[in-house]
Design a protein around this motif. Structure first.
Motif, PDB file in Angstrom:
ATOM      1  N   ILE A   1     -14.324 -14.233   1.888  1.00  0.00           N
ATOM      2  CA  ILE A   1     -15.143 -14.158   3.252  1.00  0.00           C
ATOM      3  C   ILE A   1     -15.021 -12.820   3.719  1.00  0.00           C
ATOM      4  CG2 ILE A   1     -14.296 -14.783   5.652  1.00  0.00           C
ATOM      5  CD1 ILE A   1     -13.692 -17.569   4.675  1.00  0.00           C
ATOM      6  N   GLY A   2     -16.058 -12.439   4.577  1.00  0.00           N
ATOM      7  CA  GLY A   2     -16.152 -10.979   4.739  1.00  0.00           C
ATOM      8  C   GLY A   2     -17.513 -10.340   4.199  1.00  0.00           C
ATOM      9  N   GLY A   3     -18.014  -9.306   4.710  1.00  0.00           N
ATOM     10  CA  GLY A   3     -19.159  -8.446   4.321  1.00  0.00           C
ATOM     11  C   GLY A   3     -18.862  -7.799   2.966  1.00  0.00           C
ATOM     12  N   PHE A   4     -19.759  -7.511   2.325  1.00  0.00           N
ATOM     13  CA  PHE A   4     -19.608  -6.735   0.828  1.00  0.00           C
ATOM     14  C   PHE A   4     -18.856  -5.285   1.246  1.00  0.00           C
ATOM     15  CE2 PHE A   4     -23.136  -9.811   0.373  1.00  0.00           C
ATOM     16  CZ  PHE A   4     -22.590 -10.719  -0.894  1.00  0.00           C
ATOM     17  N   GLY A   5     -18.003  -5.315   0.473  1.00  0.00           N
ATOM     18  CA  GLY A   5     -17.043  -3.963   0.357  1.00  0.00           C
ATOM     19  C   GLY A   5     -15.894  -4.106   1.482  1.00  0.00           C
ATOM     20  N   CYS A   6     -16.109  -5.251   2.387  1.00  0.00           N
ATOM     21  CA  CYS A   6     -14.922  -5.548   3.062  1.00  0.00           C
ATOM     22  C   CYS A   6     -14.058  -6.512   2.754  1.00  0.00           C
ATOM     23  CB  CYS A   6     -15.307  -5.689   4.519  1.00  0.00           C
ATOM     24  SG  CYS A   6     -16.109  -4.320   5.098  1.00  0.00           S
ATOM     25  N   ARG A   7     -14.380  -7.529   1.746  1.00  0.00           N
ATOM     26  CA  ARG A   7     -13.734  -8.610   1.219  1.00  0.00           C
ATOM     27  C   ARG A   7     -12.309  -8.352   0.487  1.00  0.00           C
ATOM     28  NH1 ARG A   7     -17.853 -11.274  -2.817  1.00  0.00           N
ATOM     29  NH2 ARG A   7     -17.963  -8.973  -3.719  1.00  0.00           N
ATOM     30  N   LEU A   8     -11.351  -9.222   0.790  1.00  0.00           N
ATOM     31  CA  LEU A   8     -10.280  -8.973  -0.197  1.00  0.00           C
ATOM     32  C   LEU A   8     -10.618  -8.918  -1.540  1.00  0.00           C
ATOM     33  CD1 LEU A   8      -7.600 -11.563   1.770  1.00  0.00           C
ATOM     34  CD2 LEU A   8      -8.130  -9.031   2.076  1.00  0.00           C
ATOM     35  N   LEU A   9     -11.498  -9.557  -1.992  1.00  0.00           N
ATOM     36  CA  LEU A   9     -11.869  -9.584  -3.478  1.00  0.00           C
ATOM     37  C   LEU A   9     -12.204  -8.061  -3.708  1.00  0.00           C
ATOM     38  CD1 LEU A   9     -12.122 -11.303  -5.853  1.00  0.00           C
ATOM     39  CD2 LEU A   9     -14.595 -11.651  -5.511  1.00  0.00           C
ATOM     40  N   ASP A  10     -13.142  -7.282  -2.890  1.00  0.00           N
ATOM     41  CA  ASP A  10     -13.460  -5.970  -3.251  1.00  0.00           C
ATOM     42  C   ASP A  10     -12.210  -5.262  -3.395  1.00  0.00           C
ATOM     43  OD1 ASP A  10     -16.274  -6.693  -3.485  1.00  0.00           O
ATOM     44  OD2 ASP A  10     -16.212  -6.467  -1.202  1.00  0.00           O
ATOM     45  N   GLN A  11     -11.293  -5.217  -2.363  1.00  0.00           N
ATOM     46  CA  GLN A  11     -10.054  -4.446  -2.317  1.00  0.00           C
ATOM     47  C   GLN A  11      -9.282  -4.594  -3.827  1.00  0.00           C
ATOM     48  OE1 GLN A  11      -7.608  -4.318   0.980  1.00  0.00           O
ATOM     49  NE2 GLN A  11      -9.104  -5.269   1.909  1.00  0.00           N
ATOM     50  N   MET A  12      -9.048  -6.101  -4.173  1.00  0.00           N
ATOM     51  CA  MET A  12      -8.616  -6.460  -5.518  1.00  0.00           C
ATOM     52  C   MET A  12      -9.217  -5.846  -6.659  1.00  0.00           C
ATOM     53  SD  MET A  12      -7.714 -10.531  -4.902  1.00  0.00           S
ATOM     54  CE  MET A  12      -7.331 -11.261  -3.202  1.00  0.00           C
ATOM     55  N   MET A  13     -10.665  -5.864  -6.730  1.00  0.00           N
ATOM     56  CA  MET A  13     -11.429  -5.448  -7.589  1.00  0.00           C
ATOM     57  C   MET A  13     -11.135  -3.975  -7.845  1.00  0.00           C
ATOM     58  SD  MET A  13     -12.964  -7.699  -9.233  1.00  0.00           S
ATOM     59  CE  MET A  13     -13.038  -9.673  -9.228  1.00  0.00           C
ATOM     60  N   PHE A  14     -10.965  -3.241  -6.926  1.00  0.00           N
ATOM     61  CA  PHE A  14     -10.688  -1.775  -6.884  1.00  0.00           C
ATOM     62  C   PHE A  14      -9.626  -1.561  -7.582  1.00  0.00           C
ATOM     63  CE2 PHE A  14      -9.017   1.941  -4.723  1.00  0.00           C
ATOM     64  CZ  PHE A  14      -9.579   2.849  -5.286  1.00  0.00           C
ATOM     65  N   VAL A  15      -8.582  -2.247  -7.029  1.00  0.00           N
ATOM     66  CA  VAL A  15      -7.298  -2.066  -7.846  1.00  0.00           C
ATOM     67  C   VAL A  15      -6.933  -2.354  -9.186  1.00  0.00           C
ATOM     68  CG1 VAL A  15      -4.630  -2.814  -7.457  1.00  0.00           C
ATOM     69  CG2 VAL A  15      -6.144  -2.382  -5.364  1.00  0.00           C
ATOM     70  N   ALA A  16      -7.485  -3.539  -9.408  1.00  0.00           N
ATOM     71  CA  ALA A  16      -7.732  -4.003 -10.803  1.00  0.00           C
ATOM     72  C   ALA A  16      -8.389  -3.133 -11.718  1.00  0.00           C
ATOM     73  CB  ALA A  16      -8.355  -5.300 -10.922  1.00  0.00           C
ATOM     74  N   GLY A  17      -9.535  -2.663 -11.182  1.00  0.00           N
ATOM     75  CA  GLY A  17     -10.506  -1.608 -12.061  1.00  0.00           C
ATOM     76  C   GLY A  17      -9.710  -0.355 -12.297  1.00  0.00           C
TER      77      GLY A  17
ATOM     78  N   GLY B   1     -20.077  -3.703  -2.588  1.00  0.00           N
ATOM     79  CA  GLY B   1     -19.152  -4.457  -3.099  1.00  0.00           C
ATOM     80  C   GLY B   1     -19.624  -4.876  -4.506  1.00  0.00           C
ATOM     81  N   SER B   2     -18.551  -5.099  -5.521  1.00  0.00           N
ATOM     82  CA  SER B   2     -18.978  -5.760  -6.641  1.00  0.00           C
ATOM     83  C   SER B   2     -19.735  -7.118  -6.687  1.00  0.00           C
ATOM     84  CB  SER B   2     -17.942  -5.629  -7.820  1.00  0.00           C
ATOM     85  OG  SER B   2     -16.891  -6.347  -6.833  1.00  0.00           O
ATOM     86  N   GLY B   3     -20.217  -7.370  -7.758  1.00  0.00           N
ATOM     87  CA  GLY B   3     -20.867  -8.783  -7.905  1.00  0.00           C
ATOM     88  C   GLY B   3     -22.360  -8.234  -8.351  1.00  0.00           C
ATOM     89  N   ASN B   4     -23.500  -8.641  -7.513  1.00  0.00           N
ATOM     90  CA  ASN B   4     -24.723  -8.520  -7.885  1.00  0.00           C
ATOM     91  C   ASN B   4     -25.496  -7.794  -6.818  1.00  0.00           C
ATOM     92  OD1 ASN B   4     -25.460 -10.539  -6.401  1.00  0.00           O
ATOM     93  ND2 ASN B   4     -26.322 -11.755  -8.061  1.00  0.00           N
ATOM     94  N   ALA B   5     -26.573  -7.343  -7.023  1.00  0.00           N
ATOM     95  CA  ALA B   5     -27.435  -6.862  -5.835  1.00  0.00           C
ATOM     96  C   ALA B   5     -28.918  -7.103  -6.275  1.00  0.00           C
ATOM     97  CB  ALA B   5     -27.317  -5.403  -5.831  1.00  0.00           C
TER      98      ALA B   5
END
Lengths: 570, 295
Positions: A257-273, A135-139
C-alpha cells in the motif's frame, strides 16, 4: 464543439434571423460572417481530425532504447526522447496540437515536460524530458494522449495514440563499502556447538604449519619457524567459507500500500538489493524466499553477477502489484476509472459510438448523469476485457462487479495501491496473522534444508505483526538453536525510526496530534517487538536505511568468523 | 519573468546544434502578443463607436468593461452578443445591396477582436497564466534583455503575427462570402422576377427572405454534415466499431436483459442472506464479511 463555439453559433443564428427580419444589414452581415467562419473552422477541424491526425507517427526512446521491452533500475533517472513526424504528408503537423506522454505512476518527471504543444506547422519535432523511476516492479508507457484544437478554441478532440513500451524495473541497491562488525572482536567467542568449516584454502586466517612440499609458493614459507626447526615449513591458511544469506521478503497487502517508491516493499527491496550486492561481492551466495498472500517462491542461493541479476529479476517480478483485494464501489473509484478511460480510451467515450440506452429512471438529473457515465465506463470495460453485452449490463447494475473490473483496469494501468483503488484502513489484524504464519512456515522450511551456519534476513512489516509475533517465535527459536543468524528488518511507513521524542508543544494542530498518536502506537509496537525478539536472541532493525544494511552485513561477517553478537536493536 | 521553454532537441548532436540555433515557440509570449493585439484592436473598436454621435458615453464605458472582463473571465461570445445588441437597437434599417467598404472594414475589425480574444483565452487555458502576469512581464521586463532573449521574443512575435494573418484572411473570405450570400437573397427582387407578397404567403418580404436564406444555409450544412459523417463512419477503428455494435445491440434488447439481470441479482442476494454463520478457529465470525458484501 466547445461551449465557446456553441454560444457563438447561437448568437450568430439569432443575429442573422433578427438582422434579416428587421432589415439591419450590418447585423445580418456580421452574424452571417460569424456563422460561415465557424462552418469553415468546423470543416478544417474535421479534415485535420480524420485525415491528418491518423498520419501522425510518434517514436519514443527511453535512455536510447526504442524496443517494446527492456529494463530499468529503481531510483535512477531516465532520458526520454520523443520524435513526431507526419507520414507521407508534405504540409507537416498542423497547429494547435498538444501531445502528452501518458506516464505511469512509477515514473515522475524531473526535468522538462512530458507534454509538447504545437503552435506553428512543423514537419518533424523532437522533445526530451528526464524522469525518475520511483519503485521496483514494472513501468508501462502506454502511449500518447493527443489533444487537437483550432487556434480559437472552437473545437476540441482528444485521441490516444498507442506506443506501448514495458520495462521491468529492478530494485535499487547501494554499494556499502565498509561492512566491518560493529562489536569488538576480542569479546566475541564462538558459542558452544558452533562449528567452523576449517579447510585449507586461500583465506587470510592461519590454519596450521606443515612441512614444505615441492610446489608450495615460496612466499608461504614460514622462515623463522623453518630456521628453528631446521626444515622448511609452510604456512597453511584457512579456506574462506562462504556464508549463505537468505532473504525473506514480505509482499503482503500492507507492504504494497502506498505510492511507488514510498511502499514498505520498496524500502525492503532496497535493503535486500544492497545486502545481496555486498554479500555477492564478498563471494557469499544469496537466496530469497518471496512470500505474500499468493504463496511463497524460493530462489536458491547463487553467487556471481548472474546470480545477482537473477535475484533482482525475481524481486522485480515480485514487486509488481497483483490484482488488488476486492473493494466496495465508491464514487472515487468511478471517478478514477472515468479519468483513466478519458485519458486512454477517449475515442471510445464518444456518444456517437458509445450509445447509452434511454430509460425513464432514475429521474433526478444528477443520478441520470451518473448512470450515463457508468454505462459509458461499462462499455469501455466490456471492450477492453472482451465482455458480452449481458455482462456489460450487469456491470451497470451490479456494484461489486463494477468495482472488480474498475480495480482491474486501474491496476493494469499501473495505478498504485492507494485510495480509491485500495482502502488503506481496511487491513489489519488478519493480514498480520497470515503473514506470521506464512513467514513461520517459510523459515522452518529454510532451516530444514540449511547446510551450515546461515544468515536469515527477514524483511517484513513486523510492526503490523507485532501482536501476533508469538506465531513466529518457535520458528525463530529453531533457527537460532541450529546456530543460524536471524535478523529482522522492519521498515516504518513514515521512513522514520520510532523514537521516544519529547513532549508536544502547547499549540498543536489536529494533524500533528494524529501524527503523534501514530508515533506513540509505533513506539509501543516496536518496543513490544524488540522485547520478544531480543529475549530469544534475534537481531532487529526498525528502519529501511543504510544502517540496517550495515547491520545485516556485519552479522554475515560474524557468521563467517563464528563469533557471537550482542543481539538486540541497532 | 518568463523563462524560455526548452527548445525541441534530438538525440543526434547535429540536430541539437541546429535546434539550439532556432528559437523555440513559446506559448507565454504568444499570449502576450495577443494581449497587446486585443488592447490595440479593442481601442480601435471603441474609437469607431465614438466616431458616431448617437453612441452615449455609458455605452462606450460598458464596451470597455466588457472588453477588459473578457480577457479574464468571459468568452468572446459576450462581446459579440453586446455588439449585436448595439447593432439591433442603433443601426438604422436599410434595404439594398451590401457593397460598402466601410461596413466590410468594421466587420473585419469586430471579428478580429473576437478572434484575438478567443486565441488569447485559448492560450491562457493552456499556459494557466493570468493576464496580469502578462502585463507584468510586458512592463516589468523592460529593456534588460539579453540578445538571445530578444531574438527569441522577436521570433515569437513574427510567428504569432504570421499565424494571425492566415486567420484574418479567413475572416475576410468569410465576410465576402456572407455579403455575396446576403446579396443573393434580396428583399426586393430583380426586375422580371415575381414578388412573393404578404397576400400570397402571409409573410412580409424580409420574413420570406429569412426563410429562403435559412433553408439554403441549412441545405449546405446538411450536405457537408452528411459527407463528413459518412467519411467518419468509414474511418472508425475496430475498437470503436466493436463498442458501437455492442452498445447498439444493448439499445435494442435493453429492457429484456435488464429484467433478467435484476432478477439474477435478486436471487444472488437472497442466497447470500441464507449463508449460515460459520465460526472460525480464530474466533472471528464470517457472517460479518457476508453482510458487508451484501451492502
Amino acid at each position: 464543439m466547445t461551449g465557446r463555439s456553441r454560444w457563438l453559433t447561437m448568437l450568430a443564428m439569432a443575429g442573422v434571423g433578427l438582422g434579416i427580419y428587421t432589415n439591419r444589414q450590418t447585423l445580418a452581415w456580421l452574424s452571417l460572417t460569424v456563422l460561415i467562419w465557424l462552418f469553415v473552422e468546423w470543416l478544417s477541424f474535421h479534415w485535420r481530425l480524420w485525415f491528418e491526425l491518423p498520419r501522425l507517427r510518434i517514436v519514443r526512446s527511453v535512455s536510447g532504447r526504442r524496443e517494446a521491452t527492456g529494463f530499468l533500475f529503481a531510483s535512477r533517472k531516465v532520458v526520454v526522447d520523443v520524435r513526431l513526424t507526419m507520414k507521407g504528408w508534405q504540409t507537416g503537423i498542423a497547429p494547435m496540437l498538444v501531445v502528452r506522454d501518458c506516464l505511469p505512476e512509477n515514473l515522475s518527471v524531473v526535468t522538462g515536460h512530458c507534454e509538447h504543444e504545437f503552435l506553428i506547422r512543423s514537419h518533424e519535432v523532437w522533445y526530451r524530458y528526464e524522469a525518475r523511476v520511483c519503485g521496483s516492479g514494472n513501468a508501462q508507457l502506454p502511449g500518447f494522449r493527443i489533444t487537437l484544437q483550432d487556434a480559437q478554441g472552437f473545437f476540441v478532440a482528444q485521441r490516444f495514440l498507442s506506443v506501448p513500451q514495458t520495462f521491468r524495473v529492478l530494485p535499487a541497491f547501494a554499494n556499502v563499502s565498509d561492512t566491518r562488525p560493529l562489536i569488538k572482536r576480542i569479546n566475541s567467542l564462538p558459542q558452544h556447538g558452533i562449528h567452523r568449516v576449517q579447510r585449507a584454502g586461500l583465506g587470510s586466517e592461519l590454519l596450521e604449519l606443515r612441512e614444505y612440499v615441492p610446489g608450495d609458493p615460496p612466499k608461504s614459507i614460514a622462515w623463522k619457524v623453518s630456521a628453528r626447526r631446521d626444515t622448511l615449513m609452510t604456512r597453511q591458511y584457512e579456506s574462506e567459507v562462504p556464508v549463505r544469506v537468505h532473504l525473506f521478503i514480505d509482499g503482503s497487502i500492507s507492504s504494497r500500500i502506498g505510492g511507488f517508491g514510498c511502499r514498505l516493499l520498496d524500502q525492503m527491496m532496497f535493503v535486500a538489493g544492497s545486502v545481496a550486492r555486498s554479500a555477492i561481492s564478498g563471494g557469499d551466495p544469496v537466496g530469497a524466499v518471496l512470500f505474500d498472500e499468493r504463496g511463497a517462491r524460493r530462489i536458491p542461493p547463487a553467487g556471481g553477477e548472474r546470480g545477482f541479476y537473477r535475484l533482482l529479476e525475481a524481486m522485480s517480478d515480485f514487486s509488481v502489484n497483483p490484482p488488488p483485494p476486492q473493494q466496495r464501489l465508491s464514487p472515487g473509484l468511478i471517478n478514477a476509472t472515468m479519468r483513466l478511460c478519458g485519458e486512454r480510451y477517449s475515442e471510445l467515450l464518444d456518444p456517437k459510438v458509445n450509445q447509452v440506452p434511454f430509460t425513464f429512471f432514475p429521474l433526478s438529473p444528477w443520478k441520470r448523469s451518473e448512470r450515463f457515465r457508468r454505462t459509458q465506463i461499462a462499455s469501455v470495460l466490456a471492450e477492453v476485457y472482451r465482455l458480452s453485452p449481458m455482462t456489460l449490463l450487469e456491470l451497470v447494475h451490479d456494484d461489486n462487479l463494477m468495482a472488480t473490473y474498475s480495480q482491474r483496469l486501474l491496476a493494469d494501468a499501473g495505478v498504485s495501491w492507494m485510495d480509491p483503488l485500495v482502502r488503506t484502513r481496511s487491513h489489519g489484524f488478519h493480514d498480520g496473522m497470515a503473514t506470521m504464519e506464512m513467514l513461520s512456515k517459510a523459515l522452518t522450511q529454510a532451516v530444514g534444508t540449511a547446510k551450515d551456519n546461515e544468515v536469515y534476513v527477514v524483511l517484513a512489516n513486523m510492526l503490523e505483526c507485532a501482536t501476533n509475533i508469538s506465531y513466529l517465535l518457535p520458528a525463530v527459536k529453531v533457527a537460532l538453536a541450529r546456530h543460524h543468524r536471524v535478523i529482522f528488518v522492519s521498515p516504518t511507513p513514515t521512513f522514520r525510526r520510532p523514537a521516544r521524542t519529547s513532549d508536544l508543544p502547547e499549540d498543536v494542530t489536529a494533524e500533528e496530534l494524529l501524527d503523534r498518536a501514530e508515533d506513540l502506537r509505533t513506539i509501543e509496537l516496536a518496543s513490544r517487538l524488540q522485547k520478544a525478539l531480543r529475549r530469544i536472541g534475534a537481531t532487529v532493525a526498525l528502519s529501511g536505511e543504510e544502517q540496517a544494511i550495515r547491520m545485516v552485513l556485519s552479522e554475515t561477517h560474524m557468521a563467517r568468523d563464528g563469533r557471537v553478537s550482542l543481539s538486540g536493536v541497532r | 519573468m518568463t523563462t524560455p521553454r526548452p527548445s525541441p532537441v534530438s538525440s543526434k548532436p547535429q540536430r541539437e546544434r541546429v535546434a539550439d540555433r532556432i528559437p523555440a515557440v513559446d506559448a507565454d509570449l504568444w499570449q502576450h502578443v495577443y494581449l497587446i493585439l486585443t488592447a490595440m484592436v479593442g481601442l480601435l473598436f471603441v474609437w469607431t463607436l465614438s466616431a458616431t454621435d448617437d453612441v452615449s458615453l455609458p455605452l462606450r464605458l460598458i464596451f470597455l468593461a466588457v472588453l477588459v472582463l473578457t480577457l479574464n473571465r468571459w468568452t468572446a461570445a459576450v462581446l459579440l452578443g453586446l455588439i449585436q445588441v448595439q447593432l439591433l437597437f442603433l443601426e438604422p434599417p436599410a434595404v439594398g445591396v451590401i457593397a460598402h467598404i466601410g461596413g466590410f472594414l468594421w466587420i473585419m475589425l469586430t471579428l478580429l477582436l473576437v478572434l484575438v480574444v478567443s486565441r488569447y483565452r485559448t492560450l491562457q487555458d493552456r499556459t494557466h497564466s493570468a493576464g496580469f502576469a502578462a502585463i507584468r512581464h510586458l512592463f516589468g521586463h523592460g529593456l534588460n534583455r539579453s540578445r538571445t532573449e530578444a531574438e527569441h521574443e522577436w521570433f515569437n512575435l513574427l510567428t504569432a503575427l504570421k499565424n494571425l494573418l492566415s486567420g484574418v484572411l479567413k475572416i475576410a473570405v468569410c465576410a465576402t462570402v456572407a455579403a455575396v450570400v446576403l446579396n443573393a437573397f434580396p428583399v426586393n427582387p430583380v426586375p422580371g422576377e415575381r414578388l412573393y407578397t404578404y397576400r400570397e404567403f402571409s409573410l412580409i418580404p424580409s420574413g420570406y427572405r429569412l426563410i429562403r436564406l435559412s433553408l439554403t444555409l441549412f441545405a449546405v450544412f446538411l450536405v457537408s454534415w452528411i459527407v463528413i459523417n459518412e467519411s467518419v463512419w468509414r474511418r472508425l477503428s475496430p475498437r470503436q466499431a466493436s463498442v458501437y455494435l455492442r452498445s447498439t445491440f444493448l439499445n435494442w434488447v435493453h429492457r429484456d436483459l435488464r429484467m433478467v439481470i435484476l432478477k439474477r441479482m435478486k436471487i444472488r442476494r437472497a442466497k447470500a442472506r441464507k449463508v449460515p454463520s460459520m465460526s472460525r478457529q480464530d474466533g472471528f465470525d464470517t457472517t460479518v464479511a457476508v453482510s458487508d458484501l451484501e451492502d
